[in-house]
Motif scaffolding. Structure first.
Motif, PDB file in Angstrom:
ATOM      1  N   LYS A  97       8.288  25.934  61.627  1.00  0.00           N
ATOM      2  CA  LYS A  97       7.284  25.612  60.636  1.00  0.00           C
ATOM      3  C   LYS A  97       7.745  26.449  59.347  1.00  0.00           C
ATOM      4  O   LYS A  97       7.460  25.843  58.196  1.00  0.00           O
ATOM      5  N   LEU A  98       8.139  27.604  59.553  1.00  0.00           N
ATOM      6  CA  LEU A  98       8.458  28.169  58.000  1.00  0.00           C
ATOM      7  C   LEU A  98       9.680  27.787  57.647  1.00  0.00           C
ATOM      8  O   LEU A  98      10.046  27.716  56.313  1.00  0.00           O
ATOM      9  N   LEU A  99      10.674  27.128  58.353  1.00  0.00           N
ATOM     10  CA  LEU A  99      11.978  26.651  57.787  1.00  0.00           C
ATOM     11  C   LEU A  99      11.744  25.368  56.995  1.00  0.00           C
ATOM     12  O   LEU A  99      12.555  24.944  56.105  1.00  0.00           O
ATOM     13  N   ALA A 100      10.653  24.648  57.659  1.00  0.00           N
ATOM     14  CA  ALA A 100      10.650  23.298  57.002  1.00  0.00           C
ATOM     15  C   ALA A 100      10.454  23.390  55.587  1.00  0.00           C
ATOM     16  O   ALA A 100      10.829  22.269  54.823  1.00  0.00           O
ATOM     17  N   SER A 101       9.754  24.181  54.972  1.00  0.00           N
ATOM     18  CA  SER A 101       9.427  24.477  53.490  1.00  0.00           C
ATOM     19  C   SER A 101      10.937  25.163  52.704  1.00  0.00           C
ATOM     20  O   SER A 101      10.439  25.246  51.512  1.00  0.00           O
ATOM     21  N   ARG A 102      11.765  25.723  53.357  1.00  0.00           N
ATOM     22  CA  ARG A 102      12.632  26.576  52.699  1.00  0.00           C
ATOM     23  C   ARG A 102      14.019  25.841  53.007  1.00  0.00           C
ATOM     24  O   ARG A 102      14.927  26.666  52.613  1.00  0.00           O
TER      25      ARG A 102
END
Length: 427
Positions: A97-102
């Motif tokens: 989830k956190l990687l998806a936007s970064r």
């Protein structure tokens, strides 16, 4: 080099365990909101295409901290390798989830396949990596040997194992040599870990000290609209943050805050527990301390005497509101948490004494004046009070935090170049 008995035994065991692991992991991922299709990535079924005719570099990390720590490295390697595609794998729904936007350009995320013949065969057949980089302590026997057998070059970065893990590997020299020999380069976080890797039978000529890549993860993401709203809600009130706290630490933080309110009656504490699912328990502790509260999961913005920040992915927002951050996992013998994220926001770091996981980093930050240790809740109250009263001391500490981060970023290009050379990658 022939496979030692322990490796062959693990291969056999993994084939038996895969159905059970698939059931357990799929259920866990589904509970976390991951689709059935994506959950199948755990058994090697890719859900993203592999572009033909371009080199692919695979990074494998365990969870949130390890995954985020290599994003800046991937981005920098991407500058040097403009034709390359990048893949990052991890094991948890939170990291996905956190990687998806970064994710950096030309980079996709997949859940890591199980360390078993079938899942790895499917995974490697689809992705065909030219090189693979394993982060921190990710020593999965079949993943390493099967990837190496494809002809891909392998490296380990940010290597960090516990003393217990290293002792276990030292007792199994044949297995350790068989696995660690696959790496063309092993970059550790510090000199002590470099020697530790050599002691556990890593090839000495391929081991070197790197840097702690968690210093390169970049500032935590901040939603500008939410930040504007949060600042409006706070107004001119002084604020301090206690983040990544664990069970048994919130009591000391709340006691410190009650003491601080006597001399700073409009002070707001933003309390962000390490595990947001403990939100109800922490809320009860706040109420039990006789303190008024607002709560993020109710849709609130900072307010009251304590603001309970019990959500995931918003720490960057809270750090941007304060110059003073106490980082938990340190009043109890947990090992401490990542101080780089705080320093990148330009805030000074307060920490308890138990920071074994980041001892070298804290030592450097303390020397520069970017971090300060506290012994207990009473000491925490005294240190926060000093920083609130002394604007010059607070500004000096915040400047030291920024200077510390600036000094780390200069090293990233060297690490990227060294990896590209060792992995025999060309632009």
């Amino acid at each position: 080099m022939s496979a030692p008995f322990l490796y062959r035994a693990w291969v056999a065991a993994s084939m038996v365990l895969v159905p059970f692991a698939t059931f357990v992991e799929s259920k866990k991922l589904r509970r976390a909101g991951v689709s059935v299709v994506r959950a199948h990535e755990k058994v090697g079924h890719a859900t993203e295409p592999r572009e033909d005719g371009v080199p692919l570099v695979w990074f494998h990390a365990a969870s949130v901290g390890e995954s985020l720590s290599v994003l800046a490295l991937i981005a920098r390697m991407g500058v040097h390798l403009p034709q390359a595609q990048f893949l990052i794998t991890s094991g948890t729904a939170t990291s996905a989830k956190l990687l998806a936007s970064r994710l950096p350009p030309r980079c996709v995320h997949q859940f890591a396949p199980f360390d078993a013949p079938g899942p790895l065969r499917r995974f490697l057949k689809h992705w065909r990596p030219e090189a693979a980089v394993f982060v921190e302590s990710e020593i999965w026997p079949q993943m390493l040997r099967r990837t190496h057998a494809t002809g891909a070059k392998l490296a380990m970065v940010n290597a960090r194992l516990s003393e217990r893990s290293m002792e276990s590997w030292r007792k199994r020299p044949k297995l350790a040599v068989y696995l660690l020999d696959v790496f063309s380069l092993i970059l550790t976080q510090n000199d002590k870990m470099a020697q530790g890797m050599v002691n556990m039978h890593a090839p000495a000529e391929r081991v070197a000290r790197g840097i702690n890549l968690k210093s390169m993860a970049g500032p935590l993401p901040v939603d500008d609209d939410a930040l504007f709203e949060a600042r409006a809600a706070i107004g001119h009130r002084p604020v301090w943050v206690a983040s990544s706290t664990h069970e048994g630490e919130e009591q000391a933080v709340l006691a410190a805050h009650k003491t601080l309110l006597k001399s700073h009656p409009d002070l707001c504490l933003i309390l962000a527990p390490r595990h947001p699912e403990r939100g109800n328990d922490v809320m009860n502790l706040i109420a039990g301390a006789g303190l008024g509260l607002t709560r993020r999961t109710r849709g609130d913005m900072p307010g009251g005497q304590v603001f309970l920040a019990d959500t995931m992915g918003e720490l960057g927002l809270w750090y941007d509101l304060a110059d003073i951050v106490f980082l938990g996992g340190s009043l109890k013998p947990i090992g401490g948490h990542n101080p780089f994220e705080v320093a990148q926001s330009g805030a000074c770091v307060l920490s308890g004494p138990h920071v074994a996981a980041f001892a070298e980093t804290y030592a450097e930050m303390e020397t520069l004046g970017a971090a300060c240790f506290v012994a207990d809740g009473a000491d925490l109250a005294a240190k926060v009070d000093h920083l609130l009263r002394d604007d010059a001391a607070r500004a000096k500490s915040c400047t030291a935090a920024r200077d510390f981060i600036d000094g780390q970023t200069d090293l990233l290009d060297g690490i990227a170049t060294r990896l590209i050379t060792a992995l025999e990658l060309t632009s």
